[in-house]
Each structure stands twice: as C-alpha cells, then as structure tokens.
Scaffold this motif. Structure first.
Motif, mmCIF file in Angstrom:
data_model
loop_
_atom_site.group_PDB
_atom_site.id
_atom_site.type_symbol
_atom_site.label_atom_id
_atom_site.label_comp_id
_atom_site.label_asym_id
_atom_site.label_seq_id
_atom_site.Cartn_x
_atom_site.Cartn_y
_atom_site.Cartn_z
ATOM 1 N N VAL A 110 0.717 -1.191 -0.038
ATOM 2 C CA VAL A 110 0.033 0.036 -0.190
ATOM 3 C C VAL A 110 0.916 0.943 0.081
ATOM 4 C CG1 VAL A 110 -1.749 1.227 1.276
ATOM 5 C CG2 VAL A 110 -1.769 -1.339 1.102
ATOM 6 N N TYR A 111 1.753 1.307 0.671
ATOM 7 C CA TYR A 111 2.554 2.567 1.059
ATOM 8 C C TYR A 111 4.122 2.404 0.413
ATOM 9 C CZ TYR A 111 -1.060 4.247 3.963
ATOM 10 O OH TYR A 111 -2.454 4.594 4.296
ATOM 11 N N GLY A 112 4.379 1.356 -0.341
ATOM 12 C CA GLY A 112 5.651 1.186 -0.821
ATOM 13 C C GLY A 112 6.325 2.456 -1.484
ATOM 14 N N THR A 113 5.374 2.726 -2.418
ATOM 15 C CA THR A 113 6.057 3.840 -3.306
ATOM 16 C C THR A 113 6.493 5.105 -2.433
ATOM 17 O OG1 THR A 113 4.528 2.961 -5.107
ATOM 18 C CG2 THR A 113 5.458 5.197 -5.244
ATOM 19 N N GLU A 114 5.324 5.387 -1.522
ATOM 20 C CA GLU A 114 5.601 6.505 -0.625
ATOM 21 C C GLU A 114 6.767 6.277 0.268
ATOM 22 O OE1 GLU A 114 2.958 6.912 2.658
ATOM 23 O OE2 GLU A 114 3.389 8.855 3.254
ATOM 24 N N LEU A 115 6.966 5.292 0.892
ATOM 25 C CA LEU A 115 8.125 5.010 1.863
ATOM 26 C C LEU A 115 9.574 5.125 0.978
ATOM 27 C CD1 LEU A 115 6.466 2.424 4.211
ATOM 28 C CD2 LEU A 115 7.212 4.655 4.596
ATOM 29 N N LEU A 116 9.625 4.576 -0.074
ATOM 30 C CA LEU A 116 10.756 4.314 -1.020
ATOM 31 C C LEU A 116 11.124 5.795 -1.293
ATOM 32 C CD1 LEU A 116 10.010 1.072 -3.130
ATOM 33 C CD2 LEU A 116 11.960 1.512 -1.604
ATOM 34 N N SER A 117 10.377 6.535 -1.713
ATOM 35 C CA SER A 117 10.809 8.075 -1.855
ATOM 36 C C SER A 117 11.116 8.872 -0.595
ATOM 37 C CB SER A 117 9.464 8.750 -2.704
ATOM 38 O OG SER A 117 8.616 9.484 -2.034
ATOM 39 N N ILE A 118 10.620 8.704 0.623
ATOM 40 C CA ILE A 118 10.993 9.221 1.565
ATOM 41 C C ILE A 118 12.398 8.721 1.905
ATOM 42 C CG2 ILE A 118 10.656 9.383 4.085
ATOM 43 C CD1 ILE A 118 7.472 9.342 3.678
ATOM 44 N N ALA A 119 12.715 7.377 1.623
ATOM 45 C CA ALA A 119 13.933 6.915 2.083
ATOM 46 C C ALA A 119 14.986 7.576 1.269
ATOM 47 C CB ALA A 119 13.865 5.319 1.793
ATOM 48 N N THR A 120 14.711 7.592 -0.258
ATOM 49 C CA THR A 120 15.658 8.332 -1.027
ATOM 50 C C THR A 120 15.901 9.887 -0.577
ATOM 51 O OG1 THR A 120 14.703 6.815 -2.917
ATOM 52 C CG2 THR A 120 16.195 8.899 -3.578
ATOM 53 N N GLU A 121 14.644 10.599 -0.213
ATOM 54 C CA GLU A 121 14.893 12.047 0.174
ATOM 55 C C GLU A 121 15.999 11.863 1.270
ATOM 56 O OE1 GLU A 121 10.537 12.853 -0.992
ATOM 57 O OE2 GLU A 121 11.054 13.305 1.035
ATOM 58 N N ASN A 122 15.803 10.965 2.129
ATOM 59 C CA ASN A 122 16.802 11.315 3.332
ATOM 60 C C ASN A 122 18.023 10.322 3.212
ATOM 61 O OD1 ASN A 122 15.123 12.478 5.802
ATOM 62 N ND2 ASN A 122 13.600 11.316 4.605
ATOM 63 N N GLY A 123 18.343 9.958 1.897
ATOM 64 C CA GLY A 123 19.660 9.175 1.924
ATOM 65 C C GLY A 123 19.879 7.749 2.469
ATOM 66 N N CYS A 124 18.505 7.288 2.713
ATOM 67 C CA CYS A 124 18.568 5.973 3.408
ATOM 68 C C CYS A 124 17.865 4.850 2.503
ATOM 69 C CB CYS A 124 17.379 6.223 4.648
ATOM 70 S SG CYS A 124 17.715 7.130 5.905
ATOM 71 N N ASP A 125 18.356 3.554 2.878
ATOM 72 C CA ASP A 125 18.061 2.341 2.215
ATOM 73 C C ASP A 125 16.667 1.851 2.819
ATOM 74 O OD1 ASP A 125 20.096 2.178 0.540
ATOM 75 O OD2 ASP A 125 21.483 0.933 1.853
ATOM 76 N N LEU A 126 15.823 1.343 2.028
ATOM 77 C CA LEU A 126 14.638 0.846 2.358
ATOM 78 C C LEU A 126 14.612 -0.708 1.683
ATOM 79 C CD1 LEU A 126 12.015 0.212 3.982
ATOM 80 C CD2 LEU A 126 10.995 1.933 2.001
ATOM 81 N N PHE A 127 14.815 -1.643 2.463
ATOM 82 C CA PHE A 127 14.734 -3.072 1.752
ATOM 83 C C PHE A 127 13.862 -3.998 2.130
ATOM 84 C CE2 PHE A 127 19.632 -2.410 0.774
ATOM 85 C CZ PHE A 127 19.497 -1.656 -0.169
ATOM 86 N N TYR A 128 13.098 -4.672 1.342
ATOM 87 C CA TYR A 128 11.894 -5.366 1.739
ATOM 88 C C TYR A 128 11.837 -6.991 1.132
ATOM 89 C CZ TYR A 128 10.293 -3.194 -2.552
ATOM 90 O OH TYR A 128 10.582 -2.565 -3.722
ATOM 91 N N GLU A 129 13.029 -7.477 1.119
ATOM 92 C CA GLU A 129 13.189 -8.811 0.381
ATOM 93 C C GLU A 129 12.157 -9.974 1.096
ATOM 94 O OE1 GLU A 129 15.074 -10.231 -2.559
ATOM 95 O OE2 GLU A 129 13.413 -11.485 -2.108
ATOM 96 N N ALA A 130 12.029 -9.683 2.411
ATOM 97 C CA ALA A 130 11.501 -10.977 2.866
ATOM 98 C C ALA A 130 9.838 -10.814 2.931
ATOM 99 C CB ALA A 130 11.528 -10.970 4.553
ATOM 100 N N SER A 131 9.275 -9.471 2.491
ATOM 101 C CA SER A 131 7.890 -9.386 2.107
ATOM 102 C C SER A 131 7.405 -10.291 0.963
ATOM 103 C CB SER A 131 7.660 -7.834 1.788
ATOM 104 O OG SER A 131 8.049 -7.500 0.556
ATOM 105 N N VAL A 132 8.329 -10.677 -0.006
ATOM 106 C CA VAL A 132 7.336 -11.628 -0.867
ATOM 107 C C VAL A 132 8.494 -12.906 -1.038
ATOM 108 C CG1 VAL A 132 7.085 -11.834 -3.215
ATOM 109 C CG2 VAL A 132 6.974 -9.602 -2.401
ATOM 110 N N ALA A 133 7.568 -13.950 -0.748
ATOM 111 C CA ALA A 133 8.117 -15.403 -0.771
ATOM 112 C C ALA A 133 9.171 -15.594 0.191
ATOM 113 C CB ALA A 133 8.439 -15.712 -2.176
ATOM 114 N N GLY A 134 8.857 -15.118 1.362
ATOM 115 C CA GLY A 134 9.818 -15.261 2.500
ATOM 116 C C GLY A 134 11.502 -15.325 2.165
ATOM 117 N N GLY A 135 11.994 -16.559 2.393
ATOM 118 C CA GLY A 135 13.453 -16.778 2.091
ATOM 119 C C GLY A 135 13.914 -16.687 0.907
ATOM 120 N N ILE A 136 12.985 -16.698 -0.281
ATOM 121 C CA ILE A 136 13.571 -16.739 -1.604
ATOM 122 C C ILE A 136 13.722 -15.399 -1.927
ATOM 123 C CG2 ILE A 136 12.933 -17.097 -3.965
ATOM 124 C CD1 ILE A 136 10.598 -18.899 -2.793
ATOM 125 N N PRO A 137 15.198 -15.226 -2.438
ATOM 126 C CA PRO A 137 15.651 -13.958 -3.101
ATOM 127 C C PRO A 137 14.963 -13.393 -4.479
ATOM 128 C CG PRO A 137 17.446 -15.468 -3.294
ATOM 129 C CD PRO A 137 16.369 -16.101 -2.778
#
Ligand SMILES: NC(=O)C1=CN([C@@H]2O[C@H](COP(=O)(O)OP(=O)(O)OC[C@H]3O[C@@H](n4cnc5c(N)ncnc54)[C@H](OP(=O)(O)O)[C@@H]3O)[C@@H](O)[C@H]2O)C=CC1
Ligand SMILES: N[C@@H](CC=O)C(=O)O
Ligand code: NA
Length: 432
Positions: A110-137
């Motif tokens: 729901v808020y991925g796009t918004e959060l990713l842009s806030i992360a970029t504005e603040n020079g921060c990483d936002l990673f979310y690999e576990a959100s889809v298919a658990g342990g599969i990269p």
C-alpha cells in the motif's frame, strides 16, 4: 572497528529468527561487512512474555521512540506487522536517517512507493526482500539478476499457509480447519489468517512483484483476488480425476504494454513444475523475453527462512554504508500503468455443474458455450446418487474472461441447470 547497531520493531516469529541469525552467523556477517553487528533495542507489546530467543529484559521496550529516535541505532528492522501505525514509525525512522529493513508486505503493497521516496529523500535504504516469498531472494533477482531483461510473465505460489492447507487436503484428505490451525501453530499464518486464506496476502505480494517486474505503479486494487476458503474436497477430487493439482496461484502478465494481475485457486496439470511445490514452500516462475523461463523455489514462511532474507537485506544496507551509497537504489517506474480489459484476458476454465439428468440437458449446456465460440478440452458426466441430477465437469479451451462471465450468467438462468457449483482457472496446459 565501530559496530553497526540494529533496532528491532517486533520479536515474534520473524524477529526471533533475526536475533538468532545475527548471533549465530556473526562471523560471516563480520567477514562481509568488516564490523560487528549488534541488536541494541527491541520494541515489543509485552515485555513479560516468554521469548523464543534468549534476550535480556533491558533490551526490550514498549516505547517505539527508544528504537526509531535512538542516536545509537543505525538500522531499524521492522518485523511487527500492521499498516497505519507502522507506516508512521517507518516514516519517522527514515526522517531520523535510519535505514530500514522490513518484512511487511501489507505495508509495502500500500505505502511502498511513498516510503521508498521518503527513504531516497533522506539518503536511506529501504529494503523488503522478506515481504515476498519469505526466504527466496526473488526481489533481488528481479531488480539485479534480471535487470537487463523485459519480464512478460510471473506466476507463483507466494503464500505458504494456503499451499500448506491445499497440500494436506490433496495428499492426506485433511480437513480445512484442522490444517489451518496447524499452519498457525507453525508460525506460517498471519496474525489474522483471513488475509492468507482469502488471497489478500498473496495479492499484496503479487502487487509488489508486478511493480518491480513490469516497472509500473501497480496498486493493490489492480489485483483481482479470490481465496481458497470455498474450495471443497469434491473440487479437489474432481481436479485430481482430470489430472490436475489445485494451487493458489498469483499471475502477473504483460502483453502489448497492458498487464493483468490476479490471485486465485488454479488447476495445474500434475506434471507442471509449480504442481510439485508442496507444504509451506513457495515458488515464483519468471519469464523474460531474453532469458526465457526461470524459476525460484524455497521456503515462503517461517522464522529462520524469513529472517535470512531480512538479515541479507541488513547486509545490503551495511555494504552500502561502507561504500557511502545508501538511498540510491529506488528507481522510478519506467511505464504508465495500463490494465487489460476482460476481453483481452484469456484462460482455460474448469466448471462443476449440477444439471437435470434428462434428454437435451447436456446439449442445452454445450450450445451456450459454442454460441460464444468456447470449446471443451475435457468433459465428465456422472449421475448424482439418489437424485435426478447429474454432475457435469468441464474444462474449456482458452476463452476471453468477458465471454466466460457471460456464459456463467446464462448457465445460471438455464432451467436444466440446478447449480454451477464451482469454477476455477486452469493454467499451464501446453506451456508453463
Ligand atoms: N511469519 C512468517 O513466516 C512471515 C512473516 N512476515 C511478516 O513479518 C512481520 C512479522 O510477522 P511475525 O513475526 O509472524 O509476527 P508475530 O505476530 O509473530 O510477531 C509480531 C511482533 O511484533 C510485536 N508487536 C506487534 N504489534 C506491536 C505494537 N503495536 N507495538 C509493539 N510491538 C508490537 C509483538 O510483540 P509481543 O511479542 O510482545 O506480542 C511481536 O513480538 C509481518 O509483517 C508478517 O507479515 C513475512 C514473511 C513471513
Ligand atoms: N502468512 C504468510 C507468511 C509469509 O509471507 C504465508 O503464509 O506465506
Ligand atoms: Na523473498
């Protein structure tokens, strides 16, 4: 060598796994990032609760500020779940210049796009690999491994709970409620398992996959969703009889720039690679124009598998910290979103109809299909004991969704039809 300090939001199934992996794999983490990694503070609801990992009470807090505004903490790992309150915590954390790793698909869908842009504005990483298919990269594979290709189709089993339930119902004849309880006890299900069984959890994951795979802003509302709660033992046994396995499948496909994203119980030929994915395991098939067919398989839920993805994201953040390149990985979508209309969505369909066992009934039914140009691949007719009804089971050839919906409506109005008991999409005949 200054240690990297991590704050956790949540210490349940996934959070406990994260603490365990950080402790048990410290040597590997140090080797990769060149410094120790320490958990500094953990937000929980109830400090007195027994934990699956040993952790001192002083490290636990019920005040989120102790994590997100803690000057000693470099990275916030969010494994508490929830959407609105959690979104605010992550916005605050990013604005406080903390890098964030999350396993939360409800939030990212729901808020991925918004959060990713806030992360970029603040020079921060936002990673979310576990959100889809658990342990599969899988997210990393789409973003990095297949970066040069154009993805046209993704098809996957992305919910461990429903795959566990359907596997046990199909192979052991187990009862739905019993197996759901087992999946909950094993930590696969969400705190409210309705989102698992009604397909919403898989829809959230498919929205995230489609966004990355097709480089479009796909909303959760763009995903058509049907869950498994109305699947019956009879549906499963008729599918088996016709050589199919029932799975909750997420499909995302792109044709001429337009996409379809759907989650629904789907029949796959027993020989199909996704039909062999059982229990809580997940798999995502990805077709790229240049690479062709690829498939990613592994555990989609559970403490340590999910925590592996979380801690690998943490390693990604720490590597970026060493290189001084945090906050540069979010890429704006390349394409405007265009959704396929029902006239352009083609699939095969399975139908179970109970009809009057009388002369002409069968031809009444078949003529409805032939009038719309839809032909049959398989058909089965059996009398229903102690009644004047027959069960007719049909698998159609590919038909446009609009035609199929019209046929369904007209079938229900046909006097010889007692009831259309169930319908399912059929995929994977011929090609994957
Ligand atoms: N379980 C799995 O296999 C997978 C889960 N995920 C996702 O990971 C996240 C965590 O899941 P999971 O570990 O299973 O969840 P759990 O319910 O097991 O754990 C949640 C944790 O967060 C804490 N918590 C929850 N709400 C609050 C709050 N308002 N304030 C403070 N603490 C809070 C709880 O505290 P307390 O312990 O005190 O109750 C608990 O420690 C979810 O987003 C889920 O969708 C993703 C992939 C797989
Ligand atoms: N409830 C989810 C957990 C992982 O995302 C599932 O069953 O797949
Ligand atoms: Na993953």
């Amino acid at each position: 060598m200054k240690a990297i300090h991590v704050g956790l939001l949540g210490l349940g199934t996934v959070g406990s796994g994260v603490v365990k992996i950080i402790e048990d794999h410290q040597d590997k983490l140090m080797h990769q990032v060149g410094c120790p990694v320490q958990v500094k503070k953990v937000l929980v609801k109830n400090i007195e609760k027994d934990r699956q990992v040993h952790i001192s009470k002083e490290m636990l807090t019920t005040n989120v500020e102790d994590v997100i505004n803690n000057p000693d903490i470099d990275v916030v790992i969010e494994v508490m779940g929830g959407v609105e309150e959690t979104r605010q915590h992550l916005v605050d954390a990013l604005k406080a210049k903390k890098h964030v790793v999350t396993a939360n698909k409800d939030l990212m869908a729901v808020y991925g796009t918004e959060l990713l842009s806030i992360a970029t504005e603040n020079g921060c990483d936002l990673f979310y690999e576990a959100s889809v298919a658990g342990g599969i990269p899988i997210l990393r594979s789409l973003v990095d491994g297949l970066a040069s290709d154009r993805i046209t189709k993704m098809m996957g089993i992305v919910n461990g709970t429903t795959n566990f339930i359907l596997t046990k119902m199909t192979k052991l004849g187990s009862a739905y409620d019993e197996v759901l309880k087992e999946a909950q006890d094993l930590g696969y299900a969400e705190s409210d398992p309705t989102s698992d069984v009604e397909g919403l959890d898989a829809a959230r994951k498919m929205a995230i996959l489609a966004r990355l795979g097709f480089s479009m802003h796909v909303d959760l509302e763009d995903v058509s969703v049907k869950g498994i709660s109305s699947v019956t033992d009879d549906d499963i046994s008729y599918s088996k009889r016709l050589g199919y396995t029932m799975k909750l499948i997420g499909i995302a496909q792109r044709e001429n720039g337009k996409i379809e994203v759907a989650v629904e119980p789907t029949l796959l030929p027993e020989t199909h690679p996704l039909a062999a994915v059982n229990d809580e395991f997940n798999a995502v098939y990805v077709y790229g124009e240049a690479v062709g067919e690829t498939m990613f398989y592994g555990p989609g839920a559970g403490s340590l598998p999910t925590a592996t993805a979380v801690v690998s994201d943490l390693v990604g953040v720490m590597k970026n910290m060493r290189l001084g390149v945090n906050g540069r990985s979010a890429v704006a979508p390349q394409f405007e979103k265009q959704l396929k209309s029902p006239e352009h969505i083609y699939a095969q369909h399975f139908l179970r109809i109970s009809a009057k066992d009388q002369v002409g009934a069968f031809s009444n039914i078949t003529s409805l299909f032939s009038e719309r140009g839809v032909s049959f691949e398989k058909i089965l007719q059996l009398p229903i004991k102690n009644s004047n009804l027959a069960e007719i089971v049909i698998v159609t050839h590919k038909a446009a969704q609009s035609d199929f919906e019209e046929i369904l409506q007209r079938l229900n109005d046909l006097p010889v039809v007692e009831e259309v008991k169930s319908t399912y999409r059929v995929e994977g005949n011929g090609s994957i």
